[in-house]
Design a protein around this motif. Structure first.
Motif, PDB file in Angstrom:
ATOM      1  N   UNK A  48      26.270 -34.807   8.372  1.00  0.00           N
ATOM      2  CA  UNK A  48      25.337 -35.066   7.263  1.00  0.00           C
ATOM      3  C   UNK A  48      24.057 -34.263   7.456  1.00  0.00           C
ATOM      4  N   UNK A  49      23.533 -34.278   8.688  1.00  0.00           N
ATOM      5  CA  UNK A  49      22.312 -33.531   8.962  1.00  0.00           C
ATOM      6  C   UNK A  49      22.490 -32.039   8.771  1.00  0.00           C
ATOM      7  N   UNK A  50      23.650 -31.497   9.143  1.00  0.00           N
ATOM      8  CA  UNK A  50      23.888 -30.070   8.980  1.00  0.00           C
ATOM      9  C   UNK A  50      24.016 -29.688   7.506  1.00  0.00           C
ATOM     10  N   UNK A  51      24.590 -30.571   6.700  1.00  0.00           N
ATOM     11  CA  UNK A  51      24.641 -30.311   5.255  1.00  0.00           C
ATOM     12  C   UNK A  51      23.231 -30.201   4.673  1.00  0.00           C
ATOM     13  N   UNK A  52      22.350 -31.083   5.105  1.00  0.00           N
ATOM     14  CA  UNK A  52      20.966 -31.025   4.645  1.00  0.00           C
ATOM     15  C   UNK A  52      20.251 -29.789   5.198  1.00  0.00           C
ATOM     16  N   UNK A  53      20.642 -29.379   6.403  1.00  0.00           N
ATOM     17  CA  UNK A  53      20.076 -28.158   6.983  1.00  0.00           C
ATOM     18  C   UNK A  53      20.479 -26.937   6.166  1.00  0.00           C
ATOM     19  N   UNK A  54      21.747 -26.864   5.783  1.00  0.00           N
ATOM     20  CA  UNK A  54      22.222 -25.745   4.958  1.00  0.00           C
ATOM     21  C   UNK A  54      21.508 -25.741   3.615  1.00  0.00           C
ATOM     22  N   UNK A  55      21.303 -26.926   3.056  1.00  0.00           N
ATOM     23  CA  UNK A  55      20.575 -27.030   1.784  1.00  0.00           C
ATOM     24  C   UNK A  55      19.145 -26.527   1.933  1.00  0.00           C
ATOM     25  N   UNK A  56      18.488 -26.908   3.033  1.00  0.00           N
ATOM     26  CA  UNK A  56      17.122 -26.450   3.279  1.00  0.00           C
ATOM     27  C   UNK A  56      17.091 -24.940   3.492  1.00  0.00           C
ATOM     28  N   UNK A  57      18.076 -24.419   4.217  1.00  0.00           N
ATOM     29  CA  UNK A  57      18.151 -22.979   4.468  1.00  0.00           C
ATOM     30  C   UNK A  57      18.345 -22.212   3.169  1.00  0.00           C
ATOM     31  N   UNK A  58      19.125 -22.763   2.266  1.00  0.00           N
ATOM     32  CA  UNK A  58      19.391 -22.118   0.980  1.00  0.00           C
ATOM     33  C   UNK A  58      18.099 -21.889   0.190  1.00  0.00           C
ATOM     34  N   UNK A  59      17.213 -22.862   0.243  1.00  0.00           N
ATOM     35  CA  UNK A  59      15.935 -22.734  -0.477  1.00  0.00           C
ATOM     36  C   UNK A  59      14.896 -21.949   0.327  1.00  0.00           C
ATOM     37  N   UNK A  60      14.939 -22.083   1.642  1.00  0.00           N
ATOM     38  CA  UNK A  60      13.872 -21.496   2.452  1.00  0.00           C
ATOM     39  C   UNK A  60      14.053 -20.038   2.797  1.00  0.00           C
ATOM     40  N   UNK A  61      15.293 -19.610   3.012  1.00  0.00           N
ATOM     41  CA  UNK A  61      15.540 -18.235   3.444  1.00  0.00           C
ATOM     42  C   UNK A  61      15.005 -17.203   2.460  1.00  0.00           C
ATOM     43  N   UNK A  62      15.326 -17.304   1.172  1.00  0.00           N
ATOM     44  CA  UNK A  62      14.788 -16.296   0.247  1.00  0.00           C
ATOM     45  C   UNK A  62      13.279 -16.387   0.061  1.00  0.00           C
ATOM     46  N   UNK A  63      12.718 -17.588   0.216  1.00  0.00           N
ATOM     47  CA  UNK A  63      11.274 -17.730  -0.013  1.00  0.00           C
ATOM     48  C   UNK A  63      10.476 -17.176   1.153  1.00  0.00           C
ATOM     49  N   UNK A  64      10.922 -17.423   2.364  1.00  0.00           N
ATOM     50  CA  UNK A  64      10.152 -17.009   3.543  1.00  0.00           C
ATOM     51  C   UNK A  64      10.465 -15.569   3.943  1.00  0.00           C
ATOM     52  N   UNK A  65      11.745 -15.194   3.956  1.00  0.00           N
ATOM     53  CA  UNK A  65      12.136 -13.858   4.401  1.00  0.00           C
ATOM     54  C   UNK A  65      12.042 -12.815   3.300  1.00  0.00           C
TER      55      UNK A  65
END
Length: 208
Positions: free
Chosen positions: A138-155
């Protein structure tokens, strides 16, 4: 630490805050990563001492001692920190492969904050009869969701390469994180008997 909670419920606005605040590497590790990691380890340790884990080798529930969970918790914390530092380096290298420019500090922010929901969900490991694998999934699913939004915004990669960068970064974090969880689960189930002697020896040296 509150950013981890916000990333579960409001990931887009939280990433905007991270983007504008531009936290330094030490701040990320000392104020965000390590406190959450320690809390997750305390929850897991409580479960192991209070409820124990079934071990196939001995054929019954094993209850771990304070010394054992202290040593295991510190070891897991150090392994997670190493994992985060290496994963950030790989994400930074991937951005160059996908014709994007990103600093190590940005990659560290993306990896660290994306993993925050995982560490928060793993606080539920303190509850009885909770599977560590379920909280991890469950935590990894939420991590992937966070990565999906954060990667394009930060990088800020080129839009045409964004999804490819996200997929490869996700594979690195999920596969590596699963390997870490498997090693600890294999030990808790009693399949790494040689490690018990090392942990017992280290635990005997603790001042409590």
């Amino acid at each position: 630490m509150l950013k981890g909670v916000f990333l579960v419920f409001e990931p887009i606005s939280c990433w905007e805050n991270v983007y504008h605040s531009r936290p330094g590497s030490l701040r990320i590790l000392l104020l965000e990563v390590i406190p959450l990691l320690l809390l997750a380890m305390v929850a897991e340790s409580y479960h192991l001492m209070k409820w124990g884990k079934w071990q196939d080798v001995i054929g019954h529930q094993r209850f771990f001692t304070l010394h054992e969970v202290a040593v295991v918790g510190v070891a897991q914390t150090l392994l997670w920190i190493i994992f985060i530092l290496l994963a950030a380096r790989m994400v930074q290298a991937l951005t160059q492969t996908f014709h994007a420019r990103g600093s190590y500090q940005q990659a560290l922010a993306v990896v660290s904050y994306s993993l925050a929901p995982l560490f928060i969900i793993e606080l539920f490991n303190a509850l009885p009869f909770v599977s560590f694998w379920i909280t991890w999934a469950v935590g990894m699913l939420l991590t992937v969701r966070a990565l999906y939004h954060g990667l394009p915004r930060i990088m800020d990669p080129d839009p045409i390469h964004t999804f490819g960068l996200f997929l490869t970064s996700t594979m690195i974090m999920v596969v590596s994180g699963a390997m870490l969880r498997f090693v600890s689960w294999w030990y808790f189930r009693g399949h790494i008997r040689n490690l018990d002697d090392v942990i017992a020896s280290l635990g005997a040296r603790l001042p409590f």
